[in-house]
Design an enzyme around this catalytic site. Structure first.
Site, PDB file in Angstrom:
ATOM      1  NE  ARG A   1       2.270   2.621  12.831  1.00 58.36           N
ATOM      2  CZ  ARG A   1       1.458   3.469  13.458  1.00 58.36           C
ATOM      3  NH1 ARG A   1       1.964   4.419  14.218  1.00 58.36           N
ATOM      4  NH2 ARG A   1       0.144   3.384  13.307  1.00 58.36           N
TER       5      ARG A   1
ATOM      6  CB  THR B   1      -8.817   1.868  12.404  1.00 54.14           C
ATOM      7  OG1 THR B   1      -7.629   2.257  11.731  1.00 54.14           O
ATOM      8  CG2 THR B   1      -9.623   0.943  11.541  1.00 54.14           C
TER       9      THR B   1
ATOM     10  CG  ASP C   1      -4.729   4.370   2.041  1.00 51.18           C
ATOM     11  OD1 ASP C   1      -5.896   4.785   1.916  1.00 51.18           O
ATOM     12  OD2 ASP C   1      -4.176   4.233   3.156  1.00 51.18           O
TER      13      ASP C   1
ATOM     14  CE  LYS D   1      -7.280   6.401   4.779  1.00 46.88           C
ATOM     15  NZ  LYS D   1      -5.839   6.182   4.696  1.00 46.88           N
TER      16      LYS D   1
ATOM     17  CG  ASP E   1     -11.895  17.861  -4.111  1.00 49.15           C
ATOM     18  OD1 ASP E   1     -12.765  18.728  -4.354  1.00 49.15           O
ATOM     19  OD2 ASP E   1     -10.690  18.111  -3.993  1.00 49.15           O
TER      20      ASP E   1
ATOM     21  CE  LYS F   1      -2.263   1.569   3.817  1.00 51.14           C
ATOM     22  NZ  LYS F   1      -2.112   3.025   3.897  1.00 51.14           N
TER      23      LYS F   1
HETATM   24  O1  C5P Z   1       1.249   0.968  10.970  1.00 51.87           O
HETATM   25  P1  C5P Z   1      -0.215   0.596  10.904  1.00 51.87           P
HETATM   26  O2  C5P Z   1      -0.427  -0.903  10.808  1.00 51.87           O
HETATM   27  O3  C5P Z   1      -1.015   1.232  12.015  1.00 51.87           O
HETATM   28  O4  C5P Z   1      -0.715   1.217   9.521  1.00 51.87           O
HETATM   29  C1  C5P Z   1      -2.070   1.221   9.158  1.00 51.87           C
HETATM   30  C2  C5P Z   1      -2.213   1.794   7.787  1.00 51.87           C
HETATM   31  O5  C5P Z   1      -3.582   1.748   7.417  1.00 51.87           O
HETATM   32  C3  C5P Z   1      -1.771   3.240   7.648  1.00 51.87           C
HETATM   33  O6  C5P Z   1      -1.162   3.353   6.360  1.00 51.87           O
HETATM   34  C4  C5P Z   1      -3.057   4.046   7.674  1.00 51.87           C
HETATM   35  O7  C5P Z   1      -2.991   5.206   6.873  1.00 51.87           O
HETATM   36  C5  C5P Z   1      -4.050   3.048   7.088  1.00 51.87           C
HETATM   37  N1  C5P Z   1      -5.448   3.223   7.450  1.00 51.87           N
HETATM   38  C6  C5P Z   1      -5.899   3.209   8.763  1.00 51.87           C
HETATM   39  N2  C5P Z   1      -7.249   3.360   9.028  1.00 51.87           N
HETATM   40  C7  C5P Z   1      -8.116   3.493   8.023  1.00 51.87           C
HETATM   41  C8  C5P Z   1      -7.666   3.506   6.702  1.00 51.87           C
HETATM   42  C9  C5P Z   1      -6.319   3.348   6.449  1.00 51.87           C
HETATM   43  O8  C5P Z   1      -5.115   3.037   9.686  1.00 51.87           O
HETATM   44  N3  C5P Z   1      -9.425   3.555   8.294  1.00 51.87           N
END
Ligand code: C5P
Length: 233
Positions: free
Chosen positions: A210, A119, A61, A63, A66, A34
């Site tokens: 992460r 989230t 991603d 998002k 607009d 992603k």
């Molecule tokens: O590092 P981590 O596992 O927390 O990364 C989660 C990824 O998912 C990030 O790139 C974040 O931008 C993305 N994301 C999110 N919640 C959402 C949509 C995308 O955490 N609802």
């Protein structure tokens, strides 16, 4: 919906060199990747093409949120880049999502998803926006609107997948970030779940950043997460 390659590794890096270095440790037969806002803003379409030529399917991603005409143009540009998946914010509304759908050819292989509630957000964050619905109610509202607007699926928390599968059917793709193997740092996420539990609850794809990208050995970490998933399913 069964899925042999459910993990999408979030390449949340500040530059292309770090993203490509991590990607070189990963096998495109075992995961997708992603590209989000920071990396795309710095490294742009060239990086997406490079990842594609390494064999990776890319979830772009960005998002989009607009006016319909602008989002339609952005989605069309993403499809021209050959991305596997692209997303918009469901809170942009029906006209915006319908315009995004119309921007893709009928036979497009690019999956078009809508983000429901991020989230990292909980009920108190929604209240601060004057939204009295709970996160789960708001997710159901936005996911239903997304399905009615012909999105292929939504991005949501793994906590909401059972209710969304029941309401919207198993063909509606559910992509869930906020995934943490037990024992890993929670970081800034709030509504989290382990990879095995998330798959068992009905997620189709897991976005994992992460826990993999900051691991001492990212390939080994990915392998261990895949083993946790297959032991449970
Ligand atoms: O590092 P981590 O596992 O927390 O990364 C989660 C990824 O998912 C990030 O790139 C974040 O931008 C993305 N994301 C999110 N919640 C959402 C949509 C995308 O955490 N609802």
């Amino acid at each position: 919906m069964t899925n042999a390659k459910p993990i999408i590794v979030a390449l949340d890096f500040p530059d292309a060199a770090s993203a490509l270095a991590l990607s070189e440790c990963l096998d495109p037969d075992l995961c997708r990747v992603k590209v989000g806002k920071e990396l795309f803003t710095r490294s742009g379409p060239e990086l997406v093409r490079n990842l594609g030529s390494m064999g990776f399917e890319v979830f772009l991603d960005l998002k989009y949120h607009d006016i319909p005409n602008t989002v339609a143009g952005a989605v069309s540009a993403a499809a021209d880049l050959g991305v596997w998946m692209v997303n918009v914010h469901a809170s942009g509304g029906r006209a915006m999502m319908e315009a995004a759908r119309k921007a893709l050819p009928a036979n497009s292989e690019t999956l078009l998803l809508a983000v429901t509630v991020l989230t990292n957000m909980g009920n108190e964050d929604l209240q601060a926006l004057n939204i009295s619905a709970s996160t789960e109610e708001q997710v159901i509202t936005l996911a239903t609107l997304a399905k009615d607007s012909e999105m292929d699926g939504v991005v949501c928390s793994a906590m909401e997948t059972p209710v969304l599968n029941a309401a919207l059917g198993d063909d509606f793709v559910l992509v869930t970030p906020g995934i943490r193997p037990s024992g890993d740092s929670v970081d800034d996420q709030k509504r989290i779940m382990t990879p095995a539990k998330a798959m068992a609850s009905g997620s189709h794809y897991l976005v994992i950043g992460r826990p993999v990208t900051q691991a001492d050995d990212p390939a080994e970490k990915l392998q261990s997460i895949m083993e946790q998933i297959s032991a449970k399913t």
